[in-house]
Scaffold this active site. Structure first.
Site, PDB file in Angstrom:
ATOM      1  N   LYS A  14      -2.655  -6.241  26.053  1.00  0.00           N
ATOM      2  CA  LYS A  14      -1.282  -6.563  26.472  1.00  0.00           C
ATOM      3  C   LYS A  14      -1.343  -7.567  27.621  1.00  0.00           C
ATOM      4  O   LYS A  14      -2.160  -7.411  28.540  1.00  0.00           O
ATOM      5  CB  LYS A  14      -0.572  -5.278  26.946  1.00  0.00           C
ATOM      6  CG  LYS A  14       0.791  -5.500  27.610  1.00  0.00           C
ATOM      7  CD  LYS A  14       1.852  -6.022  26.652  1.00  0.00           C
ATOM      8  CE  LYS A  14       3.154  -6.405  27.367  1.00  0.00           C
ATOM      9  NZ  LYS A  14       4.095  -7.116  26.471  1.00  0.00           N
ATOM     10  N   CYS A  54       6.182 -15.998  27.230  1.00  0.00           N
ATOM     11  CA  CYS A  54       6.960 -14.754  27.232  1.00  0.00           C
ATOM     12  C   CYS A  54       8.449 -15.094  27.342  1.00  0.00           C
ATOM     13  O   CYS A  54       8.872 -15.739  28.293  1.00  0.00           O
ATOM     14  CB  CYS A  54       6.581 -13.834  28.378  1.00  0.00           C
ATOM     15  SG  CYS A  54       7.678 -12.389  28.385  1.00  0.00           S
TER      16      CYS A  54
HETATM   17  O1  RRO Z   1       6.599  -8.113  27.168  1.00  0.00           O
HETATM   18  C1  RRO Z   1       7.379  -8.815  26.490  1.00  0.00           C
HETATM   19  O2  RRO Z   1       8.609  -8.728  26.568  1.00  0.00           O
HETATM   20  C2  RRO Z   1       6.869  -9.857  25.581  1.00  0.00           C
HETATM   21  C3  RRO Z   1       5.896 -10.779  25.902  1.00  0.00           C
HETATM   22 BR1  RRO Z   1       4.953 -10.761  27.504  1.00  0.00          BR
HETATM   23  C4  RRO Z   1       5.568 -11.812  24.985  1.00  0.00           C
HETATM   24  O3  RRO Z   1       4.710 -12.680  25.220  1.00  0.00           O
HETATM   25  N1  RRO Z   1       6.236 -11.849  23.815  1.00  0.00           N
HETATM   26  C5  RRO Z   1       7.177 -10.946  23.490  1.00  0.00           C
HETATM   27  O4  RRO Z   1       7.747 -11.024  22.397  1.00  0.00           O
HETATM   28  N2  RRO Z   1       7.487  -9.953  24.380  1.00  0.00           N
END
Ligand code: RRO
Length: 314
Positions: free
Chosen positions: A48, A133
């Protein structure tokens, strides 16, 4: 099952016995989840995306499955860089499996700070800088600002000597494909990963007359069936534009062996599975490996290189 068919691939010097990995963010936030992926048929795992400190993320409900995929606005919930760096350093390369360490700072300074820590550590695997993100209120995706991408890469490669990949947002215009490729080709990037979710979609429930997730008024990143053609377009467009030393991880809309086949035809070296892995869990890696192997057997292909990038145009 045909035993002479190989799903092996590589990125730079990093060998993967199987081209399938999880996509960052899905079932990969804890060491228990990451260990499960490493114990499955996947060729490795990606962690993650980490921030310098642990984060709780956005308010729930923050992810909703639909018949065509999902929408999420998780907001980077994670255990912090130290947690993932420790896991990745301990597990990297064990039993021939690669661990990719994903980092996503909330600012350029945070990205530089984390990459300095990775550089100073004994981690010897691939690091992935997430420039895409979509779910932090008030922050735009760095990957859409090409001059900012150039600045962050120029600052990074002054000190970062380990192999670096970039997680990119989806691009939608040929000007964008050309613009990002021009920037990336100026740097010693090991790979790019296309695509992150399609940012700021909106799913509406007509029954309740409401949005389906709470953060950002219901806007969130789309994954699953919604995104496969966009993902294939990005893999293909970037393969045609990037220098050959830059490998490509194809991510977006994969739920079958046929979907993997299409990504590889467009030029993917490895692929990652997000939404469908979220639905099915680790058995998906065995099922999709089997489906891809059967498809390759029908077509008379023995290795991924036999058809990688060989998409025909008409
Ligand atoms: O954690 C998120 O909301 C998230 C991330 Br970091 C990302 O790179 N892509 C996404 O769809 N959600």
């Amino acid at each position: 099952m045909q035993t002479n068919i190989s799903l092996a691939s590589h990125i730079g010097d990093y060998q993967f016995d199987n081209l399938l990995l999880n996509a960052a963010g899905v079932r990969c936030a804890s060491t228990e989840e990451l260990d499960k992926i490493l114990d499955s048929d996947a060729g490795g795992c990606v962690t993650k995306s980490a921030t310098p400190e642990p984060r709780k993320g956005n308010e729930s409900p923050r992810m909703k499955a639909t018949s065509m995929g999902c929408i999420n606005s998780m907001g980077l919930p994670n255990h912090g860089l130290d947690y993932y760096l420790k896991f990745a350093t301990e597990k990297q390369g064990n039993h021939g499996k690669q661990v990719i360490l994903s980092v996503a700072g909330l600012s350029i300074d945070q990205n530089i700070e984390m990459l300095k820590k990775v550089q100073a550590s004994s981690f010897s695997g691939l690091t992935e800088l997430n420039l895409s993100c979509p779910n932090i209120a008030g922050k735009s995706q760095l990957g859409y600002d090409f001059e900012a991408v150039r600045d962050v890469l120029a600052a990074t490669f002054k000190f970062f000597k380990k192999p670096l990949g970039l997680k990119l947002p989806p691009y939608f215009d040929f000007n964008q494909f050309d613009g990002i490729a021009d920037v990336l080709n100026d740097f010693p990037i090991t790979y790019i990963n296309s695509i992150n979710s399609i940012g700021n979609g909106l799913v509406v429930d007509p029954e309740t007359e409401s949005v389906v997730i709470k953060p950002k008024g219901g806007f969130g990143g789309l994954g699953g069936d919604y995104v496969k053609p966009t993902a294939l377009a990005n893999v293909r467009a970037l393969r045609l534009r990037l220098k050959p030393e830059i490998s490509i991880i194809g991510t977006g809309g994969i739920k079958s062996g046929k979907d993997v086949f299409e990504h590889v035809l467009c030029g993917a070296d490895l692929v990652q599975i997000g939404t469908a892995f979220g639905f099915d869990g680790t058995p998906i890696f065995e099922r999709i490996s089997k489906e891809l192997t059967e498809l390759m057997a029908q077509k008379g292909y023995q290795t991924l290189a036999d058809f990688r990038g060989k998409l025909k145009t008409i």
